[in-house]
Write a protein that holds these residues in place. Structure first.
Motif, PDB file in Angstrom:
ATOM      1  N   ALA A  88       0.833  -1.063   0.011  1.00  0.00           N
ATOM      2  CA  ALA A  88       0.061   0.097   0.114  1.00  0.00           C
ATOM      3  C   ALA A  88       0.903   1.186   0.193  1.00  0.00           C
ATOM      4  O   ALA A  88       2.202   1.180   0.220  1.00  0.00           O
ATOM      5  CB  ALA A  88      -0.622   0.027   1.531  1.00  0.00           C
ATOM      6  N   THR A  89       0.278   2.336  -0.217  1.00  0.00           N
ATOM      7  CA  THR A  89       1.186   3.580  -0.073  1.00  0.00           C
ATOM      8  C   THR A  89       1.311   4.271   1.208  1.00  0.00           C
ATOM      9  O   THR A  89       1.788   5.017   1.403  1.00  0.00           O
ATOM     10  CB  THR A  89       0.311   4.735  -1.271  1.00  0.00           C
ATOM     11  OG1 THR A  89      -0.996   4.903  -0.789  1.00  0.00           O
ATOM     12  CG2 THR A  89       0.219   4.146  -2.698  1.00  0.00           C
ATOM     13  N   VAL A 124      -4.181  18.355  14.818  1.00  0.00           N
ATOM     14  CA  VAL A 124      -3.138  17.411  14.012  1.00  0.00           C
ATOM     15  C   VAL A 124      -3.753  17.907  12.507  1.00  0.00           C
ATOM     16  O   VAL A 124      -4.975  17.928  12.104  1.00  0.00           O
ATOM     17  CB  VAL A 124      -3.468  15.863  13.981  1.00  0.00           C
ATOM     18  CG1 VAL A 124      -2.699  15.160  12.963  1.00  0.00           C
ATOM     19  CG2 VAL A 124      -3.352  15.540  15.482  1.00  0.00           C
ATOM     20  N   ASP A 125      -2.848  18.331  11.773  1.00  0.00           N
ATOM     21  CA  ASP A 125      -3.108  18.933  10.429  1.00  0.00           C
ATOM     22  C   ASP A 125      -2.176  18.490   9.497  1.00  0.00           C
ATOM     23  O   ASP A 125      -0.975  18.029   9.814  1.00  0.00           O
ATOM     24  CB  ASP A 125      -3.472  20.079  10.468  1.00  0.00           C
ATOM     25  CG  ASP A 125      -2.224  21.169  10.751  1.00  0.00           C
ATOM     26  OD1 ASP A 125      -1.183  20.648  11.196  1.00  0.00           O
ATOM     27  OD2 ASP A 125      -2.420  22.483  10.986  1.00  0.00           O
ATOM     28  N   THR A 126      -2.272  18.745   8.387  1.00  0.00           N
ATOM     29  CA  THR A 126      -1.381  18.470   6.974  1.00  0.00           C
ATOM     30  C   THR A 126      -1.587  19.612   5.945  1.00  0.00           C
ATOM     31  O   THR A 126      -2.526  20.327   6.076  1.00  0.00           O
ATOM     32  CB  THR A 126      -1.525  17.280   6.457  1.00  0.00           C
ATOM     33  OG1 THR A 126      -0.424  16.811   5.417  1.00  0.00           O
ATOM     34  CG2 THR A 126      -2.981  16.901   5.760  1.00  0.00           C
ATOM     35  N   SER A 127      -0.911  19.674   5.020  1.00  0.00           N
ATOM     36  CA  SER A 127      -0.859  20.613   3.947  1.00  0.00           C
ATOM     37  C   SER A 127      -1.810  19.898   2.767  1.00  0.00           C
ATOM     38  O   SER A 127      -1.734  18.677   2.607  1.00  0.00           O
ATOM     39  CB  SER A 127       0.318  21.226   3.344  1.00  0.00           C
ATOM     40  OG  SER A 127       1.081  19.985   2.888  1.00  0.00           O
ATOM     41  N   PHE A 128      -2.530  20.926   2.080  1.00  0.00           N
ATOM     42  CA  PHE A 128      -3.136  20.460   0.852  1.00  0.00           C
ATOM     43  C   PHE A 128      -2.215  19.768  -0.299  1.00  0.00           C
ATOM     44  O   PHE A 128      -2.805  18.943  -1.048  1.00  0.00           O
ATOM     45  CB  PHE A 128      -4.058  21.506   0.300  1.00  0.00           C
ATOM     46  CG  PHE A 128      -5.036  21.964   1.129  1.00  0.00           C
ATOM     47  CD1 PHE A 128      -6.538  21.420   0.869  1.00  0.00           C
ATOM     48  CD2 PHE A 128      -5.107  23.080   1.903  1.00  0.00           C
ATOM     49  CE1 PHE A 128      -7.638  21.475   1.745  1.00  0.00           C
ATOM     50  CE2 PHE A 128      -6.290  23.415   2.716  1.00  0.00           C
ATOM     51  CZ  PHE A 128      -7.219  22.800   2.729  1.00  0.00           C
ATOM     52  N   GLN A 129      -0.959  20.220  -0.510  1.00  0.00           N
ATOM     53  CA  GLN A 129      -0.123  19.694  -1.227  1.00  0.00           C
ATOM     54  C   GLN A 129       0.274  18.356  -0.905  1.00  0.00           C
ATOM     55  O   GLN A 129       0.216  17.568  -1.656  1.00  0.00           O
ATOM     56  CB  GLN A 129       1.164  20.528  -1.059  1.00  0.00           C
ATOM     57  CG  GLN A 129       2.128  20.185  -2.268  1.00  0.00           C
ATOM     58  CD  GLN A 129       1.904  20.125  -3.633  1.00  0.00           C
ATOM     59  OE1 GLN A 129       1.153  20.798  -4.141  1.00  0.00           O
ATOM     60  NE2 GLN A 129       2.450  19.217  -4.356  1.00  0.00           N
ATOM     61  N   ARG A 130       0.521  17.996   0.416  1.00  0.00           N
ATOM     62  CA  ARG A 130       0.840  16.960   0.729  1.00  0.00           C
ATOM     63  C   ARG A 130      -0.439  15.731   0.761  1.00  0.00           C
ATOM     64  O   ARG A 130      -0.202  14.572   0.340  1.00  0.00           O
ATOM     65  CB  ARG A 130       1.018  16.826   2.406  1.00  0.00           C
ATOM     66  CG  ARG A 130       1.491  15.551   2.905  1.00  0.00           C
ATOM     67  CD  ARG A 130       2.748  14.852   2.165  1.00  0.00           C
ATOM     68  NE  ARG A 130       3.318  13.752   3.040  1.00  0.00           N
ATOM     69  CZ  ARG A 130       3.928  12.852   2.209  1.00  0.00           C
ATOM     70  NH1 ARG A 130       4.489  12.918   1.182  1.00  0.00           N
ATOM     71  NH2 ARG A 130       4.456  11.684   3.077  1.00  0.00           N
ATOM     72  N   SER A 131      -1.726  16.458   0.718  1.00  0.00           N
ATOM     73  CA  SER A 131      -2.616  15.430   0.767  1.00  0.00           C
ATOM     74  C   SER A 131      -2.964  15.159  -0.673  1.00  0.00           C
ATOM     75  O   SER A 131      -3.313  13.851  -1.187  1.00  0.00           O
ATOM     76  CB  SER A 131      -4.085  16.097   1.006  1.00  0.00           C
ATOM     77  OG  SER A 131      -4.968  15.379   0.769  1.00  0.00           O
ATOM     78  N   VAL A 136      -2.531  11.323  -5.476  1.00  0.00           N
ATOM     79  CA  VAL A 136      -1.788  10.939  -6.731  1.00  0.00           C
ATOM     80  C   VAL A 136      -1.201   9.569  -6.661  1.00  0.00           C
ATOM     81  O   VAL A 136      -1.160   8.447  -7.443  1.00  0.00           O
ATOM     82  CB  VAL A 136      -0.836  11.918  -7.263  1.00  0.00           C
ATOM     83  CG1 VAL A 136      -0.061  11.369  -8.419  1.00  0.00           C
ATOM     84  CG2 VAL A 136      -1.788  13.240  -7.568  1.00  0.00           C
ATOM     85  N   GLU A 137      -0.352   9.489  -5.582  1.00  0.00           N
ATOM     86  CA  GLU A 137       0.236   8.144  -5.377  1.00  0.00           C
ATOM     87  C   GLU A 137      -0.646   6.939  -5.219  1.00  0.00           C
ATOM     88  O   GLU A 137      -0.605   5.830  -5.586  1.00  0.00           O
ATOM     89  CB  GLU A 137       1.190   8.357  -4.160  1.00  0.00           C
ATOM     90  CG  GLU A 137       2.128   7.208  -3.976  1.00  0.00           C
ATOM     91  CD  GLU A 137       3.283   7.285  -2.892  1.00  0.00           C
ATOM     92  OE1 GLU A 137       3.990   6.357  -2.601  1.00  0.00           O
ATOM     93  OE2 GLU A 137       3.151   8.468  -2.151  1.00  0.00           O
ATOM     94  N   CYS A 138      -1.665   7.250  -4.471  1.00  0.00           N
ATOM     95  CA  CYS A 138      -2.889   6.109  -4.550  1.00  0.00           C
ATOM     96  C   CYS A 138      -3.463   5.825  -5.489  1.00  0.00           C
ATOM     97  O   CYS A 138      -3.616   4.512  -5.802  1.00  0.00           O
ATOM     98  CB  CYS A 138      -3.959   6.563  -3.410  1.00  0.00           C
ATOM     99  SG  CYS A 138      -3.350   6.549  -1.595  1.00  0.00           S
ATOM    100  N   CYS A 139      -3.619   6.649  -6.414  1.00  0.00           N
ATOM    101  CA  CYS A 139      -4.460   6.561  -7.667  1.00  0.00           C
ATOM    102  C   CYS A 139      -3.451   5.660  -8.446  1.00  0.00           C
ATOM    103  O   CYS A 139      -3.707   4.731  -9.269  1.00  0.00           O
ATOM    104  CB  CYS A 139      -4.725   7.742  -8.516  1.00  0.00           C
ATOM    105  SG  CYS A 139      -6.307   8.687  -7.527  1.00  0.00           S
TER     106      CYS A 139
END
Length: 202
Positions: A88-89, A124-131, A136-139
């Motif tokens: 998995a990714t 807990v957060d993350t960036s839209f770029q990271r998301s 893309v990697e999952c797809c």
């Protein structure tokens, strides 16, 4: 961060999925973390929804402490993870059991997770770029899996068709029941011919 005694660098990609009824961690992740295999215990409960149209059987279960927050405001709970062997990714998936235990509230629009902590709310957060990069990697990963399955199915169909064609060209299948009779009853060669049982004695 899973298990504060282990370097968190292997857990940079954790999927928070409130729709999942399980917490999942991948065998590769445990290998990279150097987790002792004696901490795993057996399980016989299959689950669905991870592999399309198929049930999956976890390899083992493991209990790991999970910590959210920083050194000034944090909470730690022990969660049970299903250990799976397929690729998995992500490094791990934290599902509904994690949300419940931490009383976590997600906001998917702003990519934030709010958790009550001893020193106030833990965010807990993350960036839209990271998301986006993870998406893309999952797809790409999913596309590769589908392509490999389709190729395997095509190969299987071609093999079955070739086998059927070969069998049809080599063998004769009578449309009705038949029996063997001697071509020359007075001969010692014992040569026979196959004739239909529906024929008259003449």
């Amino acid at each position: 961060m899973v298990d504060p005694t282990v370097s968190p660098k292997w857990l940079t990609k954790v999927l928070m999925d409130g729709g999942s009824g399980l917490n999942i961690i991948y065998a590769k992740t445990l290998n990279e973390m150097g987790v002792d295999r004696t901490r795993l215990h057996p399980t016989r409960v299959p689950f669905h929804g991870i592999m399309p149209e198929k049930q999956a059987m976890p390899l083992r279960q493991i209990e790991l402490p999970v910590t959210f927050g920083d050194q000034f405001n944090y909470r730690t709970k022990t969660l049970t993870f299903e250990v799976v062997g397929f690729p998995a990714t992500f490094h791990a998936i934290l599902g509904h059991p994690c949300y419940t235990k931490f009383i976590a509230i997600p906001n998917y629009t702003y990519l934030k997770l709010k958790i009550p902590g001893p020193g106030g709310v833990i965010t807990v957060d993350t960036s839209f770029q990271r998301s986006y990069e993870c998406e893309v990697e999952c797809c790409g990963h999913a596309t590769a899996i589908v392509a490999s399955r389709e190729l395997a199915a095509i190969k299987r169909e071609v093999t079955e068709e070739a086998s059927h064609t070969k069998k049809s060209s080599r063998s004769f299948e009578p449309t009705e029941s038949s029996k063997e009779v001697l071509t020359d009853p007075d001969s010692f060669e014992g040569k026979t011919a196959r004739i239909g049982t529906m024929l008259s004695s003449e």
